[in-house]
Design a protein around this motif. Structure first.
Motif, PDB file in Angstrom:
ATOM      1  N   ALA A  83       0.819  -1.210   0.000  1.00  0.00           N
ATOM      2  CA  ALA A  83       0.000   0.000   0.000  1.00  0.00           C
ATOM      3  C   ALA A  83       0.855   1.263   0.000  1.00  0.00           C
ATOM      4  O   ALA A  83       0.417   2.313  -0.491  1.00  0.00           O
ATOM      5  CB  ALA A  83      -0.932   0.014   1.211  1.00  0.00           C
ATOM      6  N   VAL A  84       2.078   1.171   0.504  1.00  0.00           N
ATOM      7  CA  VAL A  84       2.962   2.340   0.567  1.00  0.00           C
ATOM      8  C   VAL A  84       3.931   2.380  -0.616  1.00  0.00           C
ATOM      9  O   VAL A  84       4.123   3.426  -1.241  1.00  0.00           O
ATOM     10  CB  VAL A  84       3.741   2.344   1.897  1.00  0.00           C
ATOM     11  CG1 VAL A  84       4.765   3.480   1.907  1.00  0.00           C
ATOM     12  CG2 VAL A  84       2.796   2.499   3.069  1.00  0.00           C
ATOM     13  N   LEU A  85       4.543   1.245  -0.925  1.00  0.00           N
ATOM     14  CA  LEU A  85       5.601   1.231  -1.930  1.00  0.00           C
ATOM     15  C   LEU A  85       5.076   1.372  -3.351  1.00  0.00           C
ATOM     16  O   LEU A  85       5.716   2.027  -4.182  1.00  0.00           O
ATOM     17  CB  LEU A  85       6.408  -0.063  -1.805  1.00  0.00           C
ATOM     18  CG  LEU A  85       7.218  -0.205  -0.516  1.00  0.00           C
ATOM     19  CD1 LEU A  85       7.989  -1.521  -0.516  1.00  0.00           C
ATOM     20  CD2 LEU A  85       8.170   0.968  -0.331  1.00  0.00           C
ATOM     21  N   LEU A  86       3.924   0.778  -3.667  1.00  0.00           N
ATOM     22  CA  LEU A  86       3.385   0.896  -5.018  1.00  0.00           C
ATOM     23  C   LEU A  86       3.113   2.353  -5.392  1.00  0.00           C
ATOM     24  O   LEU A  86       3.563   2.817  -6.450  1.00  0.00           O
ATOM     25  CB  LEU A  86       2.113   0.050  -5.167  1.00  0.00           C
ATOM     26  CG  LEU A  86       1.407   0.143  -6.524  1.00  0.00           C
ATOM     27  CD1 LEU A  86       2.344  -0.260  -7.650  1.00  0.00           C
ATOM     28  CD2 LEU A  86       0.156  -0.735  -6.543  1.00  0.00           C
ATOM     29  N   PRO A  87       2.412   3.155  -4.569  1.00  0.00           N
ATOM     30  CA  PRO A  87       2.234   4.571  -4.909  1.00  0.00           C
ATOM     31  C   PRO A  87       3.556   5.337  -4.963  1.00  0.00           C
ATOM     32  O   PRO A  87       3.722   6.234  -5.799  1.00  0.00           O
ATOM     33  CB  PRO A  87       1.336   5.094  -3.779  1.00  0.00           C
ATOM     34  CG  PRO A  87       0.668   3.898  -3.237  1.00  0.00           C
ATOM     35  CD  PRO A  87       1.658   2.785  -3.365  1.00  0.00           C
ATOM     36  N   ALA A  88       4.486   4.994  -4.079  1.00  0.00           N
ATOM     37  CA  ALA A  88       5.769   5.704  -4.059  1.00  0.00           C
ATOM     38  C   ALA A  88       6.549   5.480  -5.356  1.00  0.00           C
ATOM     39  O   ALA A  88       7.082   6.431  -5.944  1.00  0.00           O
ATOM     40  CB  ALA A  88       6.591   5.251  -2.858  1.00  0.00           C
ATOM     41  N   PHE A  89       6.603   4.246  -5.814  1.00  0.00           N
ATOM     42  CA  PHE A  89       7.328   3.951  -7.054  1.00  0.00           C
ATOM     43  C   PHE A  89       6.600   4.549  -8.251  1.00  0.00           C
ATOM     44  O   PHE A  89       7.243   5.032  -9.197  1.00  0.00           O
ATOM     45  CB  PHE A  89       7.481   2.439  -7.221  1.00  0.00           C
ATOM     46  CG  PHE A  89       8.324   1.795  -6.156  1.00  0.00           C
ATOM     47  CD1 PHE A  89       9.344   2.491  -5.546  1.00  0.00           C
ATOM     48  CD2 PHE A  89       8.077   0.493  -5.737  1.00  0.00           C
ATOM     49  CE1 PHE A  89      10.134   1.909  -4.557  1.00  0.00           C
ATOM     50  CE2 PHE A  89       8.859  -0.094  -4.762  1.00  0.00           C
ATOM     51  CZ  PHE A  89       9.884   0.617  -4.160  1.00  0.00           C
ATOM     52  N   LEU A  90       5.269   4.521  -8.228  1.00  0.00           N
ATOM     53  CA  LEU A  90       4.501   5.140  -9.302  1.00  0.00           C
ATOM     54  C   LEU A  90       4.737   6.644  -9.337  1.00  0.00           C
ATOM     55  O   LEU A  90       4.930   7.243 -10.407  1.00  0.00           O
ATOM     56  CB  LEU A  90       3.012   4.839  -9.109  1.00  0.00           C
ATOM     57  CG  LEU A  90       2.054   5.448 -10.136  1.00  0.00           C
ATOM     58  CD1 LEU A  90       2.349   4.904 -11.524  1.00  0.00           C
ATOM     59  CD2 LEU A  90       0.608   5.172  -9.746  1.00  0.00           C
ATOM     60  N   MET A 131       1.259  -6.643  -5.928  1.00  0.00           N
ATOM     61  CA  MET A 131      -0.124  -6.242  -5.655  1.00  0.00           C
ATOM     62  C   MET A 131      -1.107  -7.164  -6.371  1.00  0.00           C
ATOM     63  O   MET A 131      -2.134  -7.574  -5.800  1.00  0.00           O
ATOM     64  CB  MET A 131      -0.339  -4.792  -6.098  1.00  0.00           C
ATOM     65  CG  MET A 131      -1.757  -4.285  -5.924  1.00  0.00           C
ATOM     66  SD  MET A 131      -2.250  -4.110  -4.197  1.00  0.00           S
ATOM     67  CE  MET A 131      -1.416  -2.576  -3.779  1.00  0.00           C
ATOM     68  N   THR A 132      -0.806  -7.502  -7.621  1.00  0.00           N
ATOM     69  CA  THR A 132      -1.687  -8.389  -8.393  1.00  0.00           C
ATOM     70  C   THR A 132      -1.789  -9.760  -7.732  1.00  0.00           C
ATOM     71  O   THR A 132      -2.896 -10.303  -7.557  1.00  0.00           O
ATOM     72  CB  THR A 132      -1.158  -8.542  -9.829  1.00  0.00           C
ATOM     73  OG1 THR A 132      -1.066  -7.251 -10.443  1.00  0.00           O
ATOM     74  CG2 THR A 132      -2.084  -9.425 -10.649  1.00  0.00           C
ATOM     75  N   ALA A 133      -0.649 -10.315  -7.346  1.00  0.00           N
ATOM     76  CA  ALA A 133      -0.660 -11.633  -6.706  1.00  0.00           C
ATOM     77  C   ALA A 133      -1.396 -11.587  -5.370  1.00  0.00           C
ATOM     78  O   ALA A 133      -2.138 -12.517  -5.027  1.00  0.00           O
ATOM     79  CB  ALA A 133       0.782 -12.111  -6.499  1.00  0.00           C
ATOM     80  N   TYR A 134      -1.210 -10.515  -4.616  1.00  0.00           N
ATOM     81  CA  TYR A 134      -1.854 -10.404  -3.304  1.00  0.00           C
ATOM     82  C   TYR A 134      -3.374 -10.329  -3.445  1.00  0.00           C
ATOM     83  O   TYR A 134      -4.117 -11.035  -2.745  1.00  0.00           O
ATOM     84  CB  TYR A 134      -1.343  -9.162  -2.583  1.00  0.00           C
ATOM     85  CG  TYR A 134      -1.788  -9.055  -1.151  1.00  0.00           C
ATOM     86  CD1 TYR A 134      -1.003  -9.557  -0.119  1.00  0.00           C
ATOM     87  CD2 TYR A 134      -2.998  -8.458  -0.811  1.00  0.00           C
ATOM     88  CE1 TYR A 134      -1.403  -9.476   1.199  1.00  0.00           C
ATOM     89  CE2 TYR A 134      -3.412  -8.361   0.500  1.00  0.00           C
ATOM     90  CZ  TYR A 134      -2.614  -8.867   1.507  1.00  0.00           C
ATOM     91  OH  TYR A 134      -3.033  -8.777   2.817  1.00  0.00           O
ATOM     92  N   VAL A 135      -3.847  -9.473  -4.340  1.00  0.00           N
ATOM     93  CA  VAL A 135      -5.289  -9.294  -4.512  1.00  0.00           C
ATOM     94  C   VAL A 135      -5.937 -10.573  -5.032  1.00  0.00           C
ATOM     95  O   VAL A 135      -7.005 -10.985  -4.556  1.00  0.00           O
ATOM     96  CB  VAL A 135      -5.567  -8.113  -5.456  1.00  0.00           C
ATOM     97  CG1 VAL A 135      -7.053  -8.045  -5.810  1.00  0.00           C
ATOM     98  CG2 VAL A 135      -5.133  -6.798  -4.800  1.00  0.00           C
ATOM     99  N   LEU A 145      -7.896   0.336  -3.183  1.00  0.00           N
ATOM    100  CA  LEU A 145      -8.419   1.642  -2.784  1.00  0.00           C
ATOM    101  C   LEU A 145      -7.468   2.343  -1.806  1.00  0.00           C
ATOM    102  O   LEU A 145      -7.272   3.560  -1.879  1.00  0.00           O
ATOM    103  CB  LEU A 145      -9.802   1.475  -2.146  1.00  0.00           C
ATOM    104  CG  LEU A 145     -10.890   0.886  -3.039  1.00  0.00           C
ATOM    105  CD1 LEU A 145     -12.205   0.741  -2.265  1.00  0.00           C
ATOM    106  CD2 LEU A 145     -11.092   1.757  -4.272  1.00  0.00           C
ATOM    107  N   VAL A 146      -6.889   1.577  -0.895  1.00  0.00           N
ATOM    108  CA  VAL A 146      -5.914   2.156   0.037  1.00  0.00           C
ATOM    109  C   VAL A 146      -4.710   2.690  -0.721  1.00  0.00           C
ATOM    110  O   VAL A 146      -4.229   3.802  -0.465  1.00  0.00           O
ATOM    111  CB  VAL A 146      -5.478   1.102   1.075  1.00  0.00           C
ATOM    112  CG1 VAL A 146      -4.352   1.649   1.950  1.00  0.00           C
ATOM    113  CG2 VAL A 146      -6.661   0.691   1.940  1.00  0.00           C
ATOM    114  N   SER A 147      -4.226   1.907  -1.673  1.00  0.00           N
ATOM    115  CA  SER A 147      -3.091   2.338  -2.482  1.00  0.00           C
ATOM    116  C   SER A 147      -3.437   3.581  -3.292  1.00  0.00           C
ATOM    117  O   SER A 147      -2.616   4.499  -3.435  1.00  0.00           O
ATOM    118  CB  SER A 147      -2.663   1.205  -3.415  1.00  0.00           C
ATOM    119  OG  SER A 147      -1.515   1.562  -4.149  1.00  0.00           O
ATOM    120  N   LEU A 148      -4.667   3.630  -3.808  1.00  0.00           N
ATOM    121  CA  LEU A 148      -5.107   4.809  -4.551  1.00  0.00           C
ATOM    122  C   LEU A 148      -5.170   6.035  -3.640  1.00  0.00           C
ATOM    123  O   LEU A 148      -4.808   7.153  -4.042  1.00  0.00           O
ATOM    124  CB  LEU A 148      -6.486   4.547  -5.170  1.00  0.00           C
ATOM    125  CG  LEU A 148      -7.078   5.675  -6.030  1.00  0.00           C
ATOM    126  CD1 LEU A 148      -6.172   5.968  -7.216  1.00  0.00           C
ATOM    127  CD2 LEU A 148      -8.472   5.302  -6.507  1.00  0.00           C
TER     128      LEU A 148
END
Length: 256
Positions: A83-90, A131-135, A145-148
């Protein structure tokens, strides 16, 4: 005289960069060592002799497996990191692309900004895959939604840094400049906490049928060599060495 002053200033900047690089490298090395030490004690139930026995089953090549195993072993830890790293890298990849485009429009292109951020793109691809594998595995769509929401927070921080004035503007600009450092710091702290608290080792739990025991043994096989198995029991965190002849069957326990 002016040339000498400039040379001294350049040398001072180079020395400062060298000291910062050495300091950051030392910090990451210390964090990595502390992470492995905490994992060793956590999976051993903070029992000194058990930790010593587990240590002798490890190899330097196991470091990556220990880190990934820690994340994959605990769904809550994985959710926080994703939830933190995906938005940061994006934010890093898109922000770098937009900055490069703006500099080109203004005719102030910096050679460094014209290059593709391959490291950022690679990290973003890893985060997306995770994220894909987790979901798909846990069906927790709310994590998207949290990541968004975290992404929107980062974008809002960037907009605030450009428009706000006074102390709010200064604070937001400082946070924007140090965003990746802050995210990295949060990620390191989260990983250290997970290393200290997650008791699940970096390998799957197994049900092991042993001759002479009325019940199957639940434990983690730390090492499997011809002739014997080194097992860490699930509850008591007892370190056992079993001969192959004593083991009747092994079965992985998926849901536990």
């Amino acid at each position: 005289m002016e040339y000498t002053e400039r040379a001294r200033a350049a040398e001072a900047r180079d020395e400062g960069k060298g000291e910062r690089g050495w300091s950051s490298g030392l910090t990451l090395t210390t964090a990595a060592f502390l992470f492995l030490l905490l994992r060793l004690f956590a999976v051993s139930g903070y029992q000194w002799h058990t930790a010593f026995a587990v240590l002798h089953t490890l190899d330097l090549d196991d470091s990556i497996g220990i880190v990934l195993g820690t994340v994959l072993a605990d769904a809550a830890v994985a959710a926080v990191l994703l939830a933190v790293l995906l938005p940061a890298f994006l934010f890093r990849v898109v922000g770098g692309f937009l900055l490069s485009a703006r500099l080109r429009e203004e005719g102030r292109t910096d050679p460094r900004t014209g290059r593709w951020d391959l490291a950022g793109i690679g990290l973003l691809a890893i985060a997306v895959a995770g994220m894909t594998a987790y979901v798909l595995s846990f069906h927790r769509w709310w994590l998207l939604l949290v990541s968004l929401g975290v992404t929107a927070l980062m974008v809002g921080l960037g907009a605030l840094a450009r428009r706000a004035h006074g102390q709010v503007g200064e604070a937001s600009r400082w946070a924007g400049r140090h965003l990746m450092g802050l995210v990295l710091g949060v990620a390191i702290v989260a990983m250290l906490l997970s290393a200290a608290l997650v008791r699940t080792p970096w390998m799957p739990l197994e049900r092991i049928e042993v001759k002479g025991l009325p019940k199957a043994l639940h434990g983690y096989v730390l090492e499997a060599e011809p002739g014997f198995l080194k097992v860490l029991t699930e509850r008591e965190r007892e370190f056992l060495i079993l001969r192959d002849g004593e083991v009747e069957s092994r079965e992985e326990i998926v849901d536990h």
